[in-house]
Every structure is written in structure tokens, then in C-alpha cells.
Design a protein around this motif. Structure first.
Motif, PDB file in Angstrom:
ATOM      1  N   GLY A 136       0.802  -1.216   0.000  1.00 64.91           N
ATOM      2  CA  GLY A 136       0.000   0.000   0.000  1.00 64.91           C
ATOM      3  C   GLY A 136       0.829   1.257   0.000  1.00 64.91           C
ATOM      4  N   ALA A 137       0.203   2.340   0.456  1.00 66.82           N
ATOM      5  CA  ALA A 137       0.830   3.655   0.434  1.00 66.82           C
ATOM      6  C   ALA A 137       0.631   4.345   1.778  1.00 66.82           C
ATOM      7  CB  ALA A 137       0.201   4.511  -0.663  1.00 66.82           C
ATOM      8  N   SER A 138       1.607   5.169   2.140  1.00 66.04           N
ATOM      9  CA  SER A 138       1.537   5.914   3.405  1.00 66.04           C
ATOM     10  C   SER A 138       1.896   7.374   3.169  1.00 66.04           C
ATOM     11  CB  SER A 138       2.571   5.378   4.419  1.00 66.04           C
ATOM     12  OG  SER A 138       2.478   3.983   4.586  1.00 66.04           O
ATOM     13  N   VAL A 139       1.263   8.257   3.938  1.00 63.44           N
ATOM     14  CA  VAL A 139       1.698   9.662   3.987  1.00 63.44           C
ATOM     15  C   VAL A 139       2.148   9.931   5.419  1.00 63.44           C
ATOM     16  CG1 VAL A 139       1.020  12.083   3.772  1.00 63.44           C
ATOM     17  CG2 VAL A 139       0.177  10.406   2.128  1.00 63.44           C
ATOM     18  N   HIS A 140       3.308  10.585   5.537  1.00 64.22           N
ATOM     19  CA  HIS A 140       3.845  10.832   6.876  1.00 64.22           C
ATOM     20  C   HIS A 140       4.497  12.208   6.966  1.00 64.22           C
ATOM     21  CE1 HIS A 140       8.124  10.150   5.696  1.00 64.22           C
ATOM     22  NE2 HIS A 140       7.581   9.386   4.766  1.00 64.22           N
ATOM     23  N   PHE A 141       4.610  12.716   8.183  1.00 63.73           N
ATOM     24  CA  PHE A 141       5.409  13.914   8.426  1.00 63.73           C
ATOM     25  C   PHE A 141       6.874  13.517   8.284  1.00 63.73           C
ATOM     26  CE2 PHE A 141       1.521  15.320  10.570  1.00 63.73           C
ATOM     27  CZ  PHE A 141       1.450  16.647  10.132  1.00 63.73           C
ATOM     28  N   VAL A 142       7.663  14.415   7.743  1.00 67.67           N
ATOM     29  CA  VAL A 142       9.065  14.094   7.492  1.00 67.67           C
ATOM     30  C   VAL A 142       9.917  14.486   8.697  1.00 67.67           C
ATOM     31  CG1 VAL A 142      11.053  14.571   6.001  1.00 67.67           C
ATOM     32  CG2 VAL A 142       8.757  14.397   5.014  1.00 67.67           C
ATOM     33  N   THR A 143      10.753  13.540   9.109  1.00 72.14           N
ATOM     34  CA  THR A 143      11.765  13.819  10.141  1.00 72.14           C
ATOM     35  C   THR A 143      13.127  13.465   9.541  1.00 72.14           C
ATOM     36  OG1 THR A 143      11.677  11.574  11.006  1.00 72.14           O
ATOM     37  CG2 THR A 143      10.179  13.177  12.020  1.00 72.14           C
ATOM     38  N   GLY A 144      14.166  13.565  10.334  1.00 70.41           N
ATOM     39  CA  GLY A 144      15.514  13.263   9.847  1.00 70.41           C
ATOM     40  C   GLY A 144      15.711  11.803   9.492  1.00 70.41           C
ATOM     41  N   GLU A 145      14.818  10.939   9.953  1.00 68.16           N
ATOM     42  CA  GLU A 145      14.970   9.511   9.656  1.00 68.16           C
ATOM     43  C   GLU A 145      14.266   9.195   8.334  1.00 68.16           C
ATOM     44  OE1 GLU A 145      13.586   5.169  11.149  1.00 68.16           O
ATOM     45  OE2 GLU A 145      13.123   6.861  12.458  1.00 68.16           O
ATOM     46  N   LEU A 146      14.978   8.628   7.390  1.00 69.70           N
ATOM     47  CA  LEU A 146      14.418   8.379   6.057  1.00 69.70           C
ATOM     48  C   LEU A 146      13.140   7.533   6.134  1.00 69.70           C
ATOM     49  CD1 LEU A 146      14.932   8.670   2.933  1.00 69.70           C
ATOM     50  CD2 LEU A 146      15.924   6.385   3.062  1.00 69.70           C
ATOM     51  N   ASP A 147      12.047   8.078   5.622  1.00 69.73           N
ATOM     52  CA  ASP A 147      10.733   7.420   5.617  1.00 69.73           C
ATOM     53  C   ASP A 147      10.294   6.996   7.022  1.00 69.73           C
ATOM     54  OD1 ASP A 147      10.597   7.673   2.821  1.00 69.73           O
ATOM     55  OD2 ASP A 147      11.718   5.823   2.539  1.00 69.73           O
ATOM     56  N   GLY A 148      10.835   7.675   8.032  1.00 78.07           N
ATOM     57  CA  GLY A 148      10.601   7.230   9.412  1.00 78.07           C
ATOM     58  C   GLY A 148       9.740   8.165  10.249  1.00 78.07           C
ATOM     59  N   GLY A 149       9.271   9.264   9.681  1.00 79.01           N
ATOM     60  CA  GLY A 149       8.500  10.228  10.470  1.00 79.01           C
ATOM     61  C   GLY A 149       7.111   9.719  10.814  1.00 79.01           C
ATOM     62  N   PRO A 150       6.429  10.408  11.733  1.00 79.37           N
ATOM     63  CA  PRO A 150       5.097   9.975  12.179  1.00 79.37           C
ATOM     64  C   PRO A 150       4.109   9.814  11.020  1.00 79.37           C
ATOM     65  CG  PRO A 150       5.842  11.915  13.389  1.00 79.37           C
ATOM     66  CD  PRO A 150       6.875  11.637  12.375  1.00 79.37           C
ATOM     67  N   ILE A 151       3.445   8.670  11.029  1.00 79.29           N
ATOM     68  CA  ILE A 151       2.542   8.325   9.919  1.00 79.29           C
ATOM     69  C   ILE A 151       1.182   8.995  10.135  1.00 79.29           C
ATOM     70  CG2 ILE A 151       1.454   6.417   8.654  1.00 79.29           C
ATOM     71  CD1 ILE A 151       3.733   4.618   9.828  1.00 79.29           C
ATOM     72  N   ILE A 152       0.649   9.545   9.053  1.00 78.30           N
ATOM     73  CA  ILE A 152      -0.657  10.211   9.116  1.00 78.30           C
ATOM     74  C   ILE A 152      -1.769   9.268   8.646  1.00 78.30           C
ATOM     75  CG2 ILE A 152      -2.036  12.157   8.271  1.00 78.30           C
ATOM     76  CD1 ILE A 152       0.806  13.489   7.654  1.00 78.30           C
ATOM     77  N   ALA A 153      -1.564   8.653   7.493  1.00 76.26           N
ATOM     78  CA  ALA A 153      -2.620   7.791   6.950  1.00 76.26           C
ATOM     79  C   ALA A 153      -2.032   6.788   5.976  1.00 76.26           C
ATOM     80  CB  ALA A 153      -3.681   8.640   6.249  1.00 76.26           C
ATOM     81  N   GLN A 154      -2.749   5.687   5.845  1.00 74.27           N
ATOM     82  CA  GLN A 154      -2.330   4.622   4.927  1.00 74.27           C
ATOM     83  C   GLN A 154      -3.531   4.086   4.161  1.00 74.27           C
ATOM     84  OE1 GLN A 154      -0.541   1.622   7.545  1.00 74.27           O
ATOM     85  NE2 GLN A 154       1.445   2.582   7.136  1.00 74.27           N
ATOM     86  N   VAL A 155      -3.250   3.624   2.940  1.00 73.10           N
ATOM     87  CA  VAL A 155      -4.249   2.891   2.165  1.00 73.10           C
ATOM     88  C   VAL A 155      -3.649   1.540   1.812  1.00 73.10           C
ATOM     89  CG1 VAL A 155      -5.533   2.782   0.007  1.00 73.10           C
ATOM     90  CG2 VAL A 155      -5.262   4.944   1.151  1.00 73.10           C
ATOM     91  N   PRO A 156      -4.265   0.445   2.252  1.00 76.68           N
ATOM     92  CA  PRO A 156      -3.761  -0.863   1.872  1.00 76.68           C
ATOM     93  C   PRO A 156      -4.183  -1.235   0.454  1.00 76.68           C
ATOM     94  CG  PRO A 156      -5.603  -1.098   3.382  1.00 76.68           C
ATOM     95  CD  PRO A 156      -5.405   0.370   3.169  1.00 76.68           C
ATOM     96  N   VAL A 157      -3.342  -2.006  -0.196  1.00 81.85           N
ATOM     97  CA  VAL A 157      -3.626  -2.519  -1.548  1.00 81.85           C
ATOM     98  C   VAL A 157      -3.341  -4.018  -1.500  1.00 81.85           C
ATOM     99  CG1 VAL A 157      -2.820  -2.495  -3.950  1.00 81.85           C
ATOM    100  CG2 VAL A 157      -3.071  -0.339  -2.703  1.00 81.85           C
ATOM    101  N   ALA A 158      -4.321  -4.834  -1.902  1.00 77.52           N
ATOM    102  CA  ALA A 158      -4.119  -6.290  -1.855  1.00 77.52           C
ATOM    103  C   ALA A 158      -3.078  -6.705  -2.887  1.00 77.52           C
ATOM    104  CB  ALA A 158      -5.442  -6.992  -2.137  1.00 77.52           C
TER     105      ALA A 158
END
Ligand code: GRF
Length: 223
Positions: A136-158
Motif C-alpha cells: 500500500g501507500a503511506s503519507v507521513h510527516f518528514v523527520t531526519g529519519e528516512l521514511d521514518g516520520g510519524p505516519i498520518i494515513a495509509q491505504v492498503p492494496v491487496a
């Protein structure tokens, strides 16, 4: 009426997520796309921005001797647009802590995986290799950790038995095109906040993997 949220989009390639943001009528009632910045002069997303009459700036990373010099120029380019929100959408450069911290709480990224799984590149290939049933896909706030910031929302894809990395990538991309405008609308409506890595939507704390959303339709594909 509240002034519209001024949004700058940072791209590096095709810009199909940018197109989805441009095309979202709901988002347009709350936000204005004030500028698009690319780190590559040949990014197709620049043409998409121009067709939509959005100002563009190219800050070619290859022209800079150091990441610091590149980020100084990028920072200046962002500031020129005086944005309330900055979006990474296919922007393929890792940003330093200094840069990211400066925009704390107003810098978002979209990532083609259900974070915290599959940070970094080749997410579809890795999800298939791991035998995942759901990607699936995720949108998150960006922090110094690559793709590691707090997650806002996700959409799963089978993940389908017949999927290869291309078929899976294209369905995840469709999910991204729905998800990003949705999350940016929340932010533009002032409903989404992040303070000290705690994400709230309408003053309610979101779970660690963010709001779980499901894709209403696979129509309206942006390619
Ligand atoms: C998307 O899959 C996005 O999640 C990732 O890079 C890709 C960009 O695609 N960060 P596009 O340039 O928006 O078409």
C-alpha cells in the motif's frame, strides 16, 4: 473565510502525484499550489505544473558540490514561495536534519509502502519477495529519519497472486493519487497537526500507523 493554505510541491520525476493534487477539486477549495520545485531539470512534473499555471523552480542537485550548498539553494527556492505546507512527491534526495527540522510539522512525504515496512527504494519488489498479502501507500510527516516520520494515513492494496512489481506498483500509485490529496486537504483545513512527533486529526491522536483508509474506487487514474 480562512485564507487558502499555500502549498509547495517538491518533485524529481514524472509528477503523477503532483497531477493528482492539481486535479483535486476538494483540495482546491482549501489550498493553493503556489510552486513546484524539481531537483532535476528533465522532470516531467515540471510540464504538468506549467500546464496548470503553477510557478516552477529547478534546483539541480548535480550542480552543487555539497549537500549543504544544494540545500541552501533549495531552502531559498522554498522560501520564495512563502508556503504553509511543503510536500515531497517523488523528490529523490535525502534531506538533512537541519533542513527537515526547519520545516517541522509542515513537511509531508508520500511513500509507496505500508510503513514502517519497506522504507527506502524498490518497495514493490521487496513486498513481493517477502510474500506480503497486503501492500500500500503511506503519507507521513518528514523527520531526519528516512521514511521514518510519524505516519498520518495509509491505504492498503491487496497483493494478487499474478502480480509482478509493475502491476503492483501501478495499483499502489492509484492509491497514492487518492490518498495524498485527502491528507493535504485535512492539513489545509487545519485539522491535522504534528507536535513532538504526535499526530492529531481533529484533536484526536492517531494510531502509530496512522488513519487506515480504504480506496473507494479505482477510477480516475492519473498516469
Ligand atoms: C511515488 O511512488 C512516490 O510514493 C514515491 O515516488 C513516486 C513518485 O511518483 N516517493 P510521481 O513522480 O508522483 O509520479
Amino acid at each position: 473565510m480562512m485564507p487558502k493554505c499555500a502549498v509547495v510541491v517538491l518533485i524529481g520525476g514524472n509528477g503523477s502525484n503532483l497531477q493528482a493534487l492539481i486535479d483535486s477539486a476538494t483540495l482546491a477549495t482549501h489550498a493553493r499550489l503556489v510552486g513546484v520545485i524539481s531537483h532535476r531539470a528533465d522532470a516531467y512534473g515540471l510540464a504538468r505544473a506549467k500546464s496548470a499555471n503553477i510557478a516552477t523552480t529547478v534546483v539541480p542537485h548535480v550542480d552543487f558540490a555539497s549537500r549543504e550548498a544544494f540545500e541552501d539553494a533549495l531552502h531559498q527556492a522554498v522560501e520564495n514561495f512563502k508556503p504553509d505546507l511543503i510536500l515531497l512527491a517523488g523528490f529523490m534526495r535525502v534531506l538533512s536534519n537541519d533542513f527537515v527540522n526547519h520545516y517541522e510539522g509542515k513537511l509531508l512525504n508520500i511513500h509507496p509502502a505500508l510503513l514502517p515496512k519497506f522504507k527506502g527504494l524498490n518497495t514493490h519488489q521487496r513486498a513481493l519477495a517477502a510474500g506480503e498479502k497486503e501492500h500500500g501507500a503511506s503519507v507521513h510527516f518528514v523527520t531526519g529519519e528516512l521514511d521514518g516520520g510519524p505516519i498520518i494515513a495509509q491505504v492498503p492494496v491487496a497483493v494478487l497472486p499474478e502480480d509482478d512489481e509493475h502491476t503492483l506498483a501501478s495499483r499502489v500509485l492509484q492509491a497514492e493519487h487518492w490518498l495524498y490529496p485527502q491528507v493535504v486537504t485535512w492539513f489545509s483545513q487545519n485539522r491535522l497537526k504534528c507536535t513532538q512527533n504526535i499526530v492529531t486529526l481533529d484533536d484526536k491522536r492517531l494510531p502509530p500507523q496512522g488513519q487506515q483508509l480504504s480506496l473507494p474506487t479505482m477510477k480516475g487514474i492519473v498516469s
